[in-house]
Write an enzyme that holds these catalytic residues in place. Structure first.
Site, PDB file in Angstrom:
ATOM      1  CE  LYS A 192      -8.704  10.581   8.871  1.00 32.91           C
ATOM      2  NZ  LYS A 192      -7.922  10.920   7.660  1.00 32.91           N
ATOM      3  CD  GLU A 197       1.785   9.015   5.055  1.00 36.41           C
ATOM      4  OE1 GLU A 197       0.876   9.682   5.632  1.00 36.41           O
ATOM      5  OE2 GLU A 197       2.923   9.429   5.067  1.00 36.41           O
ATOM      6  CB  SER A 198      -3.963  10.256   1.321  1.00 39.04           C
ATOM      7  OG  SER A 198      -3.770  10.846   2.603  1.00 39.04           O
ATOM      8  CD  GLU A 255      -4.845   8.181   9.999  1.00 36.61           C
ATOM      9  OE1 GLU A 255      -3.767   8.304  10.103  1.00 36.61           O
ATOM     10  OE2 GLU A 255      -5.521   8.868   9.477  1.00 36.61           O
ATOM     11  CE  LYS A 315      -1.118  10.929   9.553  1.00 36.37           C
ATOM     12  NZ  LYS A 315      -2.516  10.441   9.034  1.00 36.37           N
ATOM     13  CD  GLU A 329       2.234  13.305   5.524  1.00 37.89           C
ATOM     14  OE1 GLU A 329       1.686  12.256   6.205  1.00 37.89           O
ATOM     15  OE2 GLU A 329       1.478  14.333   5.494  1.00 37.89           O
TER      16      GLU A 329
END
Length: 264
Positions: free
Chosen positions: A62, A222-223, A60, A122, A171
């Site tokens: 960001k 994710e995360s 990603e 995103k 998501e």
């Protein structure tokens, strides 16, 4: 850090206002005429299932996050994307949300010009206008957050994305949202361990939802992914790909960090 009882609601409200302004300036019919490239949604899905890659990462780009603030002062999305592509990223995610993440649609356009790997826009997608924007900017996939959409909107946006040849990373954060994503026909489902309303992280959600992912769905964790060991363990649980942002973008050399993470 932004303290809000419902951060997701605040972001969605700001997103809708932004879309209204952009659509008033450039109506959908005008925007559609700017599209010069057909999204490669199928390539995005194939990259997340590529059997020749032991670990498949969506890396990603960001600059900022609501929970951590500025992640990288010298943010250069095109340069970071080239580093990710060279390090073997299966796909690249680009934040375009401006108010809470310091993103910009221009960042996606710059990354598209810099790399050929599949790209994910995103953002907090709530309208068909944003999906057309994604296609115009060069995205191959887009994010649909179940918690930000009612079921009718989720299903309609998913179908519209398919008509544009965009893949959709749908998501979810809990079992109820997962069931909604499955009912809508999602083919790629991202399980996010970060609660977007409170910003709390719960890594155990990956295990709670793993057995509920249908075998024909591409599961993305994710995360909260910090190490290759995390990904190896979750791959055994059925996740085929991993979206990693802060763990990479905060490193001096994001490409080297990705290379180390995937064991290249």
């Amino acid at each position: 850090m932004i303290a809000a009882p419902d951060l997701l609601g605040a972001i969605v409200a700001a997103t809708r206002r932004g879309v209204e302004v952009r659509e008033a300036d450039r109506p959908l019919r005008m925007l559609s005429q700017e599209q010069t490239r057909t999204p490669r949604g199928s390539a995005f899905e194939e990259a997340l299932s590529n059997p020749s890659a032991a670990i498949r990462v969506i890396a990603e780009c960001k600059r900022r996050s609501p929970s951590k603030g500025i992640l990288r002062a010298d943010y250069d999305p095109a340069a970071h994307a080239r580093a990710y592509a060279g390090a073997g990223a299966a796909a690249i995610s680009v934040l375009t949300e401006p108010t809470f993440f310091d993103g910009s649609p221009a960042h996606l356009r710059e990354v598209r010009a810099a790399v050929d790997v599949p790209l994910l826009r995103k953002d907090f997608i709530v309208t068909e206008y944003q999906l057309v924007e994604a296609a115009v900017l060069g995205a191959d996939a887009t994010l649909l957050i179940v918690g930000a959409l009612d079921q009718q909107s989720l299903t309609q946006l998913l179908r519209f994305a398919e008509r544009l040849s965009l893949a959709a990373l749908v998501e979810v954060h809990d079992a109820v949202e997962l069931d909604r994503a499955i009912d809508a026909g999602a083919r790629v489902i991202g399980v996010n361990s970060r609660n977007l309303r409170t910003l709390a992280v719960d890594p155990e959600v990956f295990d709670r939802l793993a057995d509920r992912l249908p075998p024909n769905v591409i599961g993305v964790a994710e995360s909260g992914i910090r190490s290759r060991e995390d990904m190896t363990r979750l791959a055994v649980r059925g996740y085929r790909a991993f979206l990693v942002g802060e763990r990479l973008i905060t490193q001096l050399d994001p490409g080297a960090a990705l290379r180390e993470l995937v064991g290249r």
